[in-house]
Enzyme design. Sequence first.
Site, PDB file in Angstrom:
ATOM      1  N   ASP A   1       0.816  -1.470   0.107  1.00 25.53           N
ATOM      2  CA  ASP A   1      -0.069  -0.040   0.037  1.00 25.53           C
ATOM      3  C   ASP A   1       1.004   1.229  -0.016  1.00 25.53           C
ATOM      4  O   ASP A   1       1.788   1.608   0.658  1.00 25.53           O
ATOM      5  CB  ASP A   1      -0.891   0.121   1.175  1.00 25.53           C
TER       6      ASP A   1
ATOM      7  N   GLU B   1     -10.440  -2.116   4.116  1.00 28.09           N
ATOM      8  CA  GLU B   1      -9.233  -1.745   4.376  1.00 28.09           C
ATOM      9  C   GLU B   1      -9.037  -0.507   3.895  1.00 28.09           C
ATOM     10  O   GLU B   1      -9.874  -0.094   2.891  1.00 28.09           O
ATOM     11  CB  GLU B   1      -8.079  -2.674   3.738  1.00 28.09           C
TER      12      GLU B   1
HETATM   13  C1  FRU Z   1      -3.917  -3.675   2.665  1.00 30.71           C
HETATM   14  C2  FRU Z   1      -3.338  -4.017   3.841  1.00 30.71           C
HETATM   15  C3  FRU Z   1      -3.818  -2.986   5.056  1.00 30.71           C
HETATM   16  C4  FRU Z   1      -2.413  -3.199   5.895  1.00 30.71           C
HETATM   17  C5  FRU Z   1      -1.551  -3.496   5.064  1.00 30.71           C
HETATM   18  C6  FRU Z   1      -0.290  -4.450   5.752  1.00 30.71           C
HETATM   19  O1  FRU Z   1      -3.225  -4.171   1.447  1.00 30.71           O
HETATM   20  O2  FRU Z   1      -3.865  -5.262   4.192  1.00 30.71           O
HETATM   21  O3  FRU Z   1      -5.060  -3.319   5.670  1.00 30.71           O
HETATM   22  O4  FRU Z   1      -2.280  -2.188   7.043  1.00 30.71           O
HETATM   23  O5  FRU Z   1      -1.796  -3.848   3.872  1.00 30.71           O
HETATM   24  O6  FRU Z   1       0.769  -4.435   4.903  1.00 30.71           O
END
Ligand code: FRU
Length: 527
Positions: free
Chosen positions: A58, A240
């Site tokens: 992300d 998310e």
């Molecule tokens: C989304 C996610 C988020 C989390 C991160 C962990 O892709 O799963 O929810 O904070 O990636 O790397």
Amino acid sequence: MKRNSYTIIGIVVSILIAVLLVGCNQYSKKSSEAVSYYYTEQYRPQFHFTPEANWMNDPNGMVYYEGEYHLFYQYYPDSTVWGPMHWGHAISKDLVHWEHMPVAIYPDSLGWIFSGSAVADLKNTSGLGTAENPPLVAIYTYHNVMLEKSGSKTPQSQALAFSTDKGRTWTKYANNPVLESPGIPDFRDPKVFWHNETGKWVMILAVQDRVHLYSSPNLISWKFESEFGKGIGAHGGVWECPDLFPLKVEGSDVSKWVMLVNINPGGPNGGSANQYFTGEFDGKKFTPDETNEKWVDWGRDNYAGVTWSNVPDTDGRRLFIGWMSNWQYANVVPTTVWRSATTIPRELSLISQNNSYLLVSKPVRELEVLRGGTTPVYHATQNISGEKEMALDSITLSQSELIFDFDLENGKVDSLGIVLENNLQEKLVIGYSISQKQFFVDRRAAGLSTFSKEFAGISKASYTAGGHLQLRIFVDAASTELFVDGGKLVMTDIAFPTENFTKLKVFSTGGDLLLEKAEFHGLKRIW
Ligand code: FRU
């Protein structure tokens, strides 16, 4: 005698200078060779952001501050697969060229550093800077693996780090965490913004299959305000990386709030995707206009996207970037040194259409600097029936921007599309079926796919075209990003052709397709 010794000294000095010059020359040759190999591995994106090495997911903490766009990202610096998360960091002055910065935030005894946001605390409400030098504050999730493994219901909490040197170095807040889970394991990805009307900070947080909204006067003490999402929108997976911001409806004085909620799995074409809602927000509660699902991007590879904070009012844009992958296969895509890229940055806007609000995404205008100055632009008006190869002149198709304008009013066809092909007959097809009112991106035969059984396939999206149809496509070494009719429909899909695509074809079925204009730009590399 004296003159002789001067001559000898002169000769020795000249030889020394010559040796030095040859040495320097060789040195500069070496370094320029090193530069020319930099970022040239197979599948290395040439105009998308990627870390130099290792795993990225992300985008995080995007904030604009004093002439710089900061991009942080979920980063594991020790491997090309997901692991203990850090915040990697890069800075750009133009959203196009990026400078790599040292890792900004490291994991510690409280946990790994999961996704979150960053704000410019201009009034120093947190007290973490001074009135004269206000801090940048990052609000992120701690993910505590020990707690997770022990079966605890509270492995995730929200925490702060701050910088008083324009994001160069980051210090964790001494009393972290600032917000603990009420007993729900999925409790993460805070996006924080300043809400002018109530004079408070607001946090939107992903909590299992909904979002929670909190408010705070100082970024440190947080008050629960409301929950949103039960039975609303898509629920095929966990929610998310949410976002919430106001956008003016184009051509009106109306302003709506837009909520982005990423979901994994449960996307329209499988796996990870980003949905959105429009509605009203009073600083405490979000009230949606509609409860059905809508998608920011219909492709398979635009996930966890959120927007930049603190973009000046004089600019006024809502700027977005996403992670160009999908959890279905992100860990196994066939790249070597690094894994994953971001999408190109996009400007979001809102239009009113058929009693609904539609989120529109456009490539940011800054990308136009990449159009090759010497590259001929190809204009044409022609009828196409069947398949026709387009002349590319000196354009490198695997690093290009392609714009097609079709007249569907006067040319009557059943379907049309674009084919990117290589000498091995591998091809990626982007098409539109008029009878089915459907766009598709077909990467079934676009190259490597056996690394994951989920990868090969066709992404589809409902769309009703008018009399005129425009396709704008950004092609990089391992991706295509399709923007239809100025961004009313977007499809982002990665692909791994064994050799670069070198042939460009336009096709139609069921009649003569009227291609009014085609404009192809080679794009310069950003590295
Ligand atoms: C989304 C996610 C988020 C989390 C991160 C962990 O892709 O799963 O929810 O904070 O990636 O790397």
